[in-house]
Scaffold this motif. Sequence first.
Motif, PDB file in Angstrom:
ATOM      1  N   GLY A 106       0.708  -1.260  -0.139  1.00 49.44           N
ATOM      2  CA  GLY A 106       0.116   0.114   0.194  1.00 49.44           C
ATOM      3  C   GLY A 106       1.320   1.351  -0.009  1.00 49.44           C
ATOM      4  N   VAL A 107       2.216   1.070  -0.288  1.00 48.53           N
ATOM      5  CA  VAL A 107       2.749   2.136  -0.510  1.00 48.53           C
ATOM      6  C   VAL A 107       3.019   2.647  -1.425  1.00 48.53           C
ATOM      7  CG1 VAL A 107       4.708   3.711   0.778  1.00 48.53           C
ATOM      8  CG2 VAL A 107       3.854   2.007   2.397  1.00 48.53           C
ATOM      9  N   GLY A 108       3.275   3.811  -1.573  1.00 48.15           N
ATOM     10  CA  GLY A 108       3.615   3.848  -3.460  1.00 48.15           C
ATOM     11  C   GLY A 108       4.540   5.014  -3.256  1.00 48.15           C
ATOM     12  N   ARG A 109       5.469   5.123  -4.910  1.00 42.50           N
ATOM     13  CA  ARG A 109       6.303   6.638  -4.719  1.00 42.50           C
ATOM     14  C   ARG A 109       6.557   7.557  -3.819  1.00 42.50           C
ATOM     15  NH1 ARG A 109       7.480   7.492 -11.012  1.00 42.50           N
ATOM     16  NH2 ARG A 109       4.905   8.007 -10.838  1.00 42.50           N
ATOM     17  N   TYR A 110       4.340   8.613  -3.669  1.00 41.59           N
ATOM     18  CA  TYR A 110       4.287   9.752  -2.812  1.00 41.59           C
ATOM     19  C   TYR A 110       4.732   9.146  -1.441  1.00 41.59           C
ATOM     20  CZ  TYR A 110       1.853  12.825   0.149  1.00 41.59           C
ATOM     21  OH  TYR A 110       1.590  13.506   0.626  1.00 41.59           O
ATOM     22  N   THR A 111       3.710   8.374  -1.395  1.00 39.82           N
ATOM     23  CA  THR A 111       3.612   8.212   0.241  1.00 39.82           C
ATOM     24  C   THR A 111       4.896   7.615   0.751  1.00 39.82           C
ATOM     25  OG1 THR A 111       1.696   7.010   0.099  1.00 39.82           O
ATOM     26  CG2 THR A 111       2.675   6.795   2.090  1.00 39.82           C
ATOM     27  N   ALA A 112       6.033   6.606   0.436  1.00 39.55           N
ATOM     28  CA  ALA A 112       7.652   6.615   0.464  1.00 39.55           C
ATOM     29  C   ALA A 112       8.400   7.289   0.855  1.00 39.55           C
ATOM     30  CB  ALA A 112       7.937   5.548  -0.290  1.00 39.55           C
ATOM     31  N   ALA A 113       8.098   9.021   0.085  1.00 39.26           N
ATOM     32  CA  ALA A 113       8.594   9.997   0.118  1.00 39.26           C
ATOM     33  C   ALA A 113       8.718  10.434   0.829  1.00 39.26           C
ATOM     34  CB  ALA A 113       8.307  10.662  -1.664  1.00 39.26           C
ATOM     35  N   ALA A 114       7.291  10.742   1.354  1.00 39.47           N
ATOM     36  CA  ALA A 114       6.814  11.066   2.400  1.00 39.47           C
ATOM     37  C   ALA A 114       7.086  10.768   3.392  1.00 39.47           C
ATOM     38  CB  ALA A 114       4.952  11.821   2.479  1.00 39.47           C
ATOM     39  N   VAL A 115       6.702  10.193   3.975  1.00 42.93           N
ATOM     40  CA  VAL A 115       7.707   9.434   5.196  1.00 42.93           C
ATOM     41  C   VAL A 115       8.820   9.387   5.380  1.00 42.93           C
ATOM     42  CG1 VAL A 115       7.404   6.815   6.587  1.00 42.93           C
ATOM     43  CG2 VAL A 115       5.002   7.759   5.114  1.00 42.93           C
ATOM     44  N   ALA A 116       9.242   9.201   4.387  1.00 40.06           N
ATOM     45  CA  ALA A 116      10.863   9.347   4.285  1.00 40.06           C
ATOM     46  C   ALA A 116      11.484  10.386   4.827  1.00 40.06           C
ATOM     47  CB  ALA A 116      11.877   8.701   3.284  1.00 40.06           C
ATOM     48  N   SER A 117      10.655  11.863   4.157  1.00 40.01           N
ATOM     49  CA  SER A 117      11.350  12.896   4.063  1.00 40.01           C
ATOM     50  C   SER A 117      10.597  13.514   5.900  1.00 40.01           C
ATOM     51  CB  SER A 117      10.378  13.880   2.978  1.00 40.01           C
ATOM     52  OG  SER A 117      10.209  15.314   3.444  1.00 40.01           O
ATOM     53  N   ILE A 118       9.414  13.322   5.777  1.00 43.58           N
ATOM     54  CA  ILE A 118       8.673  14.153   7.438  1.00 43.58           C
ATOM     55  C   ILE A 118       8.789  13.490   8.908  1.00 43.58           C
ATOM     56  CG2 ILE A 118       6.184  13.882   8.259  1.00 43.58           C
ATOM     57  CD1 ILE A 118       5.125  14.394   5.384  1.00 43.58           C
ATOM     58  N   ASP A 163      13.874  13.180   8.256  1.00 42.81           N
ATOM     59  CA  ASP A 163      13.923  14.041   7.505  1.00 42.81           C
ATOM     60  C   ASP A 163      15.113  13.982   6.601  1.00 42.81           C
ATOM     61  OD1 ASP A 163      13.658  16.935   8.163  1.00 42.81           O
ATOM     62  OD2 ASP A 163      15.470  17.089   8.422  1.00 42.81           O
ATOM     63  N   ARG A 164      14.792  12.756   5.263  1.00 41.99           N
ATOM     64  CA  ARG A 164      15.936  12.955   4.331  1.00 41.99           C
ATOM     65  C   ARG A 164      15.003  13.589   3.169  1.00 41.99           C
ATOM     66  NH1 ARG A 164      18.588   8.355   4.905  1.00 41.99           N
ATOM     67  NH2 ARG A 164      18.756   6.875   6.578  1.00 41.99           N
ATOM     68  N   SER A 165      15.820  14.100   2.498  1.00 41.99           N
ATOM     69  CA  SER A 165      15.869  15.081   0.964  1.00 41.99           C
ATOM     70  C   SER A 165      14.800  14.089   0.121  1.00 41.99           C
ATOM     71  CB  SER A 165      17.438  15.393   0.577  1.00 41.99           C
ATOM     72  OG  SER A 165      17.102  16.447  -0.411  1.00 41.99           O
ATOM     73  N   GLU A 166      13.852  14.383   0.032  1.00 41.38           N
ATOM     74  CA  GLU A 166      13.281  13.703  -0.971  1.00 41.38           C
ATOM     75  C   GLU A 166      12.290  14.391  -1.617  1.00 41.38           C
ATOM     76  OE1 GLU A 166      13.772  10.584  -1.880  1.00 41.38           O
ATOM     77  OE2 GLU A 166      14.524   9.302  -0.177  1.00 41.38           O
ATOM     78  N   VAL A 167      11.995  14.180  -2.579  1.00 46.90           N
ATOM     79  CA  VAL A 167      10.911  14.936  -2.846  1.00 46.90           C
ATOM     80  C   VAL A 167       8.909  14.519  -2.760  1.00 46.90           C
ATOM     81  CG1 VAL A 167      10.067  15.953  -5.466  1.00 46.90           C
ATOM     82  CG2 VAL A 167      12.848  15.627  -5.151  1.00 46.90           C
TER      83      VAL A 167
END
Length: 347
Positions: free
Chosen positions: A124-136, A139-143
């Motif tokens: 259930g984790v797509g590109r957007y969700t993976a980027a959002a969780v990694a970033s928020i 604190d990883r620099s994801e788009v």
Amino acid sequence: MRESAQSADLLEWYDRHARELPWRISPGARRAGIVPDPYRVWLSEIMLQQTTVAAVKAYFEKFTARWPTVVELANAQDADVMAAWAGLGYYARARNLLKCARVVRDAFGGVFPDTHDALIELPGVGRYTAAAVASIAFDRSEVVVDGNVERVMARLFDEHQPLPGAKTVLTEYAASLTPDLRPGDYAQAVMDLGATICTPKRPACGLCPWRRNCAAWDAGTAEELPKKTPKKKKPIRHGIAYVARRVDGAILLERRPDSGLLGGMLGWPGSDWIEGTPEEATPIRAEWKTLNGEARHTFTHFHLRLTVKTALVPMDRKPLRGEFVDQADFSPADLPTVMRKAFDLSR
């Protein structure tokens, strides 16, 4: 370290104007060393898919009060989670929520992985969700690009290519501005900018920290953007919902198959949903009464019109489909929205 004047301006604005959300750690708290809970970040992002912040808040607070950790959610009964999700829509999210929680429990010891590549492998984790969780959360620099960010980028760069075709170029614009410094706060800042200032209608450009850099502001085109390819007209499907009550007050319900619309949810036995006239599919022998009006609901790809039929049946009558649930164990709030609409008509 990558940081532009634009990202610094936005972070300064965010420090003053960040929305208070139940899943968010404020900028001040983050500076004080308080880190986000990845479980709460992930849960909020799943709930927010195609759903508004206003609609999600109460569900998020209910879920986290009942299941405060990912392991407790993983240990929950499927039916309890599906019932708690009822009314939030897009029920495949709830099924994937449980699958993901159980993978995190079983494969990662109850600790979310902290990289985009590992997160995207979770159910259930797509590109957007993976980027959002990694970033928020980490604190990883994801788009991180959602609908708010697409709108901000389309206006900032005066991009007139319509969505969804413009998604690639808008993501490239977003990547060019994503900093290495405070990327989690930055991701939330762009989303907040779109939600509160750079709104779909009547954007408050005079309050925008990026106004002096905004090409659409200079061109006078902000309210036209982003452009979108016209959507096809949604078809109308019809169906029948059968609301049967036993003389002792028990109610006949049926759990839908795990796959497909409303998968795994309790609801009224009924016919197929088709674009013509549905065939009768009575779940129990009874004298059925057709109610005036319809239960109407809109799904992503079609409008649904349900004819509602009711019946009172004796104690010894056995259903062909579904099972009776005691009145004391039945709560309309546990039904998906369209089924609750049918119930409201039947009362």
